[in-house]
Design an enzyme around this catalytic site. Structure first.
Site, mmCIF file in Angstrom:
data_model
loop_
_atom_site.group_PDB
_atom_site.id
_atom_site.type_symbol
_atom_site.label_atom_id
_atom_site.label_comp_id
_atom_site.label_asym_id
_atom_site.label_seq_id
_atom_site.Cartn_x
_atom_site.Cartn_y
_atom_site.Cartn_z
ATOM 1 N N CYS A 244 -4.438 3.896 9.915
ATOM 2 C CA CYS A 244 -5.204 5.115 10.189
ATOM 3 C C CYS A 244 -6.544 4.758 10.822
ATOM 4 O O CYS A 244 -7.406 5.611 10.980
ATOM 5 C CB CYS A 244 -5.394 5.930 8.910
ATOM 6 S SG CYS A 244 -6.163 5.003 7.592
ATOM 7 N N GLU B 102 1.228 -1.157 -5.014
ATOM 8 C CA GLU B 102 0.161 -0.151 -4.886
ATOM 9 C C GLU B 102 -0.869 -0.386 -5.993
ATOM 10 O O GLU B 102 -0.511 -0.737 -7.114
ATOM 11 C CB GLU B 102 0.812 1.239 -4.994
ATOM 12 C CG GLU B 102 -0.107 2.403 -5.301
ATOM 13 C CD GLU B 102 -1.142 2.686 -4.238
ATOM 14 O OE1 GLU B 102 -0.819 2.715 -3.045
ATOM 15 O OE2 GLU B 102 -2.311 2.891 -4.630
ATOM 16 N N TYR C 72 0.865 -1.186 0.000
ATOM 17 C CA TYR C 72 0.000 0.000 0.000
ATOM 18 C C TYR C 72 0.902 1.237 0.000
ATOM 19 O O TYR C 72 0.755 2.128 0.841
ATOM 20 C CB TYR C 72 -0.920 0.024 1.224
ATOM 21 C CG TYR C 72 -1.714 -1.241 1.460
ATOM 22 C CD1 TYR C 72 -2.978 -1.424 0.887
ATOM 23 C CD2 TYR C 72 -1.213 -2.269 2.265
ATOM 24 C CE1 TYR C 72 -3.716 -2.570 1.115
ATOM 25 C CE2 TYR C 72 -1.940 -3.420 2.496
ATOM 26 C CZ TYR C 72 -3.196 -3.575 1.923
ATOM 27 O OH TYR C 72 -3.914 -4.718 2.171
#
Ligand code: SAH
Length: 364
Positions: A319, A244, A223
């Protein structure tokens, strides 16, 4: 809520979710937690009386709450958005109507680079044509000479995604650059870039410190976005592979590697889980895995691939601590990895969001 109280809550949130797996160090706070967001998106719509408004959606609705300035947002970005709002009338640029699909302007997105001061404005439109587009762009740049590029993004779909697939550069190079941890990065409008660059440097420093390079390692950056972690790590290890899914980000990453002279880095356009499964089935080895997935966390395939590849260390950047906890349950809950330490990083002051980095070590 006072900043100190926000930090206490975030610390507790992370401890409650992942403290069972190992030590959680005190949250890394901002010194000055205002106006940190380098990416500001403003939706254009009409109020109940039919007057144009721009701002944000009221939670759970498509009603636009006008925003002139915001404590979270970069002040330069807010000013530019207010100028666009003031100009649309005189240029007769119609606001897009979500229900009928008629009209032009849907969103304005502004990205500001902290280190280089470059600014990108993306005008998201429902169709291909902006009336008097050249004059409009000139008027905007005259009022804001600090703008370095303007891009038109065409999004004619009924979707909550801000950006569509087609783009035209209206002014400047079509991208901005920023500097993080001493490396320079090109960022296109559709590529992901962390919104709080001051805290991002802290986050990356912790992640690289957790990795504890000897210089001989092969690392995988899953990622990887525009290749930030890969390129910053490339000086400290033998070889880096980044993977990615977003093709624009991969293009930026490849450019960034060569612009920074990082010759030991390769980038691949693929789903991270599928890519790692392929690596595992070919018997390839990785010493250190970095993963920095979106809020949804890692996929089952990805987690299975981690167990199959068995890197000695995993540095998990998240996150969304809830999905991180779910993924740690797979990696640590069944004994394959042990969480050595973790630390929350306050990337999003004055919101409930919290970032977190964890170091996992393979259990022998
Ligand atoms: N590490 C980078 C990017 C993190 S954001 C940075 O710090 O800037 C997460 C990234 O994961 C985004 O760039 C997104 O495009 C990418 N992504 C989302 N789903 C993916 C998948 N299934 N496989 C690979 N990459 C994915």
């Amino acid at each position: 809520m006072p900043y100190a109280e926000q930090l206490e809550r975030k610390q507790k949130t992370v401890e409650d979710l992942i403290g069972q797996y190992g030590r959680v160090d005190p949250i890394l706070r901002m010194k000055n937690p205002d106006h940190y967001r380098g990416k500001v998106t403003s939706v254009f719509g009409r109020d109940r009386k039919g007057r144009p408004v721009c701002g944000i959606y009221r939670a759970g609705t498509h009603e636009v709450v006008p925003v002139k300035a915001c404590r979270l947002e970069d002040l330069r970005a807010d000013r530019i958005i207010q100028t666009v709002y003031a100009l649309i009338d005189s240029f007769k640029i119609r606001i897009y109507d979500e229900d009928t699909g008629v009209g032009v302007l849907r969103y304005v997105q502004v990205r500001t680079a902290r280190a280089t001061r470059q600014i990108m404005v993306t005008l998201v439109t429902g169709g291909a044509v902006i009336p008097s587009s050249k004059k409009f762009v000139n008027a905007l740049v005259r009022r804001h000479p600090e703008i370095t590029t303007i891009v038109q993004n065409i999004n004619d779909r009924q979707t909550t995604m801000v950006l569509g697939d087609r783009e035209k550069t209206l002014y400047g190079p079509g991208y901005i650059e920023d500097v993080l941890c001493g490396k320079r990065f090109r960022i296109s409008s559709r590529s992901f870039y962390q919104v709080n660059s001051l805290q991002t440097e802290k986050l990356y420093n912790v992640a690289l410190d957790y990795a504890g390079f000897s210089g001989k390692e092969k690392i995988l950056d899953a990622y990887c976005g525009i290749g930030t972690i890969s390129i910053i790590a490339s000086d400290r290890c033998r070889e880096v592979i980044g993977v990615e899914l977003n093709p624009d980000a991969v293009r930026d990453a490849k450019y960034n590697a060569s612009a920074n002279g990082a010759e030991n880095v390769r980038f691949y356009h693929n789903d991270a889980g599928r890519f790692m499964m392929d690596m595992a089935s070919k018997g390839e080895k990785v010493d250190i895995l970095f993963l920095d997935p979106p809020r949804s966390g890692a996929s089952d395939e990805f987690l299975n691939a981690v167990l199959a590849l068995g890197p000695g260390k995993v540095v998990y950047i998240s996150c969304e601590p809830e999905t991180m906890a779910r993924d740690l349950d797979v990696l640590c809950g069944r004994g394959a990895y042990r969480m050595k330490k973790a630390v929350p990083v306050d990337m999003f002051p004055y919101t409930v969001g919290v970032e977190c980095v964890a170091l996992l070590q393979k259990a022998f």
